[in-house]
Design a protein around this motif. Sequence first.
Motif: not given
Lengths: 124, 908, 66
Positions: B245-270
């Motif tokens: 599917s053309g997913i590189t290791p780095f983009s996978w890492n970054m996607l996880m990192l972004l979602s990991l932040f999002a679960i706390i930082l998105l205004p509605r999640q907070f």
Amino acid sequence: MDAAKVLIVDDEPNIVLAIEFLLQREGYRTEKAYDGIQALEVAEAFQPDILILDVMMPGLNGFEVGQKIRQMPALEYTKIIFLTAKGTQRDKETGYASGAEMYMIKPFDNEELVAAVNEMMAYG
Amino acid sequence: MGLSVVVGCSLAYISLLFLIAWWVDKRATELRPGIVSSPYVYALSLAVYCTAWTFFGSVGRATTGGLSFLGVYLGPTLLAPLWFMLLRKIILISKNQRITSIADFISARYGKSTNIGVMVTLIAVLGIVPYISIQLKAVTFGINTLTHFGEAAPAPKPHFWQDAAFWVTLAMALFTVVFGTRKLDPNERHEGLVAAIAFESIVKLIAFIMVGVFVTFGLYNGFDDLFGKALQQEQTARMFTFSGSGITPFSWNMLMLLSLFAIILLPRQFHISVVENTHPRQITKAMWVFPLYLLLINIFVLPVAMAGKMAFGDTIHPDTYVLSIPLSQGANWLALIAFIGGFSAATSMIVVEATALSIMFSNHVVVPLLIKTRLFGQGKDMVDGASRLLDIRRICIMLMLFLAYLYQKSVGSTYDLVSVGLISFTAAAQLAPSLIGGIYWKRGTRQGAITGLAIGFLFWAYCLPLPSMAQAGIISDEFVKNGLFGLSFLKPYSLFGLSGLDPITHAAFWSLLFNTWFYSIVSINSKPSMLNLTQADLFVNISKYIGRQDSDILKREAKVSELRNMLNRFLGEQRTIAMFQEYESMNQVKLGQQQLAQADLVNFAETHLAGAIGAASARLVLDSVVKEEAITMDEVMRILEQTREAVEHGRLMEAKNAELKTLTLQLTTANDQLKNLDRLKADFITTVTHELRTPVTSIKSLSKIILDYSDELDDNRKQEYLRILVMESDRISRLINQVLDIEKIQSNEAPLNLDTVNLSDLVRQAARGMEQMFAEKQVTIRLHGTDKPNNLRADRDRLMQVIVNLLSNALKFCNPEDGQIDVELEQSGDKMLLRVRDNGLGIPPTMQQLIFEKFTQLHSQTQGKPHGTGLGLFITKSIVEKHGGSIRVESHSVAVPQGAMFEVRIPV
Amino acid sequence: MADDRSARLLLTFCLFLLLLNYPLLTIVDKTELWFGFPALYFYMFLVWGIMIFVIAQIVKQRKKKP
């Protein structure tokens, strides 16, 4: 590294006693003075890193001591904490204008005073 | 399927939500145990994380990116074990500070800075608009798919009122306004809303699983069959792996990192996880229930994506598979259920997100602006701030949804759901350095946070939304092709020549790198303000502060009346009254009598106000009425009371010791006496408390030392400190007694008890009483003119007080080597003269008038500071004047010590 | 006791961070079926499920202790 040095200036011996105890158990070297003029003499010899200074004292008041210290090149890096019962906004402004890094009001909280001194050393 | 059916079902569903919210709110007011306090409801409400993006978009994403969509859910799952530390800490801090939003949290951490509040709000609002827009888009295409399935896509309509998306937006806006801004809660808690959100989470989960089961077990014979067939076709076999599917290791890492932040930082999640949290206990269960929810809702994504791809190829947009597969099989009922599921995912996201953003926007942008421009009115021209605040929020919600509509119309239509959503994730991630640094790194400063946020935001804007706008043709796409100013290293998709990454990974990498770097480096090189320091300590070491009200180093006070007026404006009258009552019963005080509100009431008011308008605004508002003062009478009382309790409790000092008893007794009496002082005038209290501060300081500090460091002190030290405590509390009692004395003398409450008094006797009696003291200091006293009675009419006890005062004064100041005091009585006409002379240093002429004033003390060169209260002579003077007499002092020079002579004249 | 839990949870985080990342993912990133599921799909959901189970166990432990 040598222990950081703190000079405590207050005309109330009991308050000096308390602060002395609190800081010594944190590992600071302390010296004390009971009035403004004595404070200047001791400061010159002791070269403290931090000066805890009362304001209302016989002889020179704390603000005057602060200003004088600020003019002494040898004490350029000495940080000044005013610890006083004078708590109005204007007093505070005068305090900061006299070269203080921090202005604390009596009665103080033991932990807060120690924390303030620790912070100040950490950021030095 | 007819439009009326779709709209009708949607409306019925919304009504159901209202019913749930209304019922839960009603229960809450009846003070029954809230449903919302259940950890399962909390975990389900967290699933507001799963939006229309999850419901429709994941399937679409899976057709191109294979399993990479899972990163968005694995990130939060990975973080879940850390919630126990991270989220719990954030919640504890937020409850302590009454935090209302993530903007509030970050601004409070960095010294309640208004600027940071505004910045975070802007990042959040601008960053989240694309995210809201995809919800609108999803609902719109959901309706279109249901009503026009199998037909050509409807041609774009020339007018907005013919546009379904417009009506969807309007409906959503109204729904949110009604739902999210029904009442102004000081803690921003909306139980009904949370319950409705939790319900929606169940609906969307069931709906999606139904579609999944239908596809997997209805159209195919289970997973084996479906995956086996998918493996045969090239277009679906690709979806088996990341590499295909053309997913590189780095983009996978970054996607996880972004979602990991999002679960706390998105205004509605907070908002849901922190602000609406009822108890930190809820977290532990949510730590595994919420990941389980995520797992369940994702099981069928890949099967549905593969089935859709195999059925439709490229003819239908993959984002609509969830609806079009049932429709193509004639299962209209399932398609309708699926639509309701997606609809509920979208509504829950929009309602919570818009509510959270509107709280932020009104608290951090609008209110500070209104305060600065004084639009709220001053003093008597108060405006009802509470209802105005709600209006502001309603307008905010409308504006935000309108903005999202515009974005969807102009930009969003060219991208699929997940790509647009990830733009928002990247924006939210910009808050990570300031927030995480803020709670674990004390050294982080306001300046650092501002710089980091600003730079992160700029990189984000330049690398993501701006190019997408350019590609939509809103702005020139010149800078996308050739870089800004034609500089090729400024190309937004390959900044500084970094190419080969997808736009999201690329933008996230640069923006977070610079954000973190500047946050740290500027923090290290800047000096935090005092407030920044105290807040930093509070956030990082929250456990130290829990349960402590007086966490401010600065003690502040304000007039109760002013405080009340101000609170009325923002909280409304009823709530203000309730707040004061709560405070009164909590502290068992009556506020009406007190002129000045003490520091803890000001703090109490501030936290309440912060609940309504945010910490930074509350601080701003309070600054207008509060003057920073050190200490009030009540605080002195509180310290004394605490000390007394502590000392009593401190039997750890192995003491049945007499000093301890005296001390306890003295502190108790001092405390009781202080209560009597309530009647005294305010200005007098200010002066007295000022004098009280010195002994109180020693007492507070030393008693704390004895209690805290008992093990480190040897017995001698303990005894010494105890002795000082007794001495200092003695000083307080003396001071209070004298103040009460003055009060008695000056008010006419205790008239003079006139009688014929033999002054000679009185003087002799006083001298005899003080014999011991004279002997100790080896001072000789000589009486003159006491051979005759020297009768006069006076209050015997008061006159005795005058003599004793003068004698002890003389004793204090006479020559320490060879002390001598002369007392002389003489009648001169209708006046009786009493002179007391010492042989000390004398009084400088400048001081001679002052010494009769309150709280003037002389410092003698030899003895250091005298241990008096500075009230003795003032009392003496008051008594003498009350008798119609006068007092004066005579002292010539300090250079040649001649002593001082006090002369009292009282009419016979 | 609470510290014990924190440490366990932190370890869980580290372990699964490793399991859900490269280079381990390359082992399962293959176009083949495992028990009728795509290999990567099977692996991901299995690890995910185990992780949820582990977290639940760590969190639960406390109730057993007085």
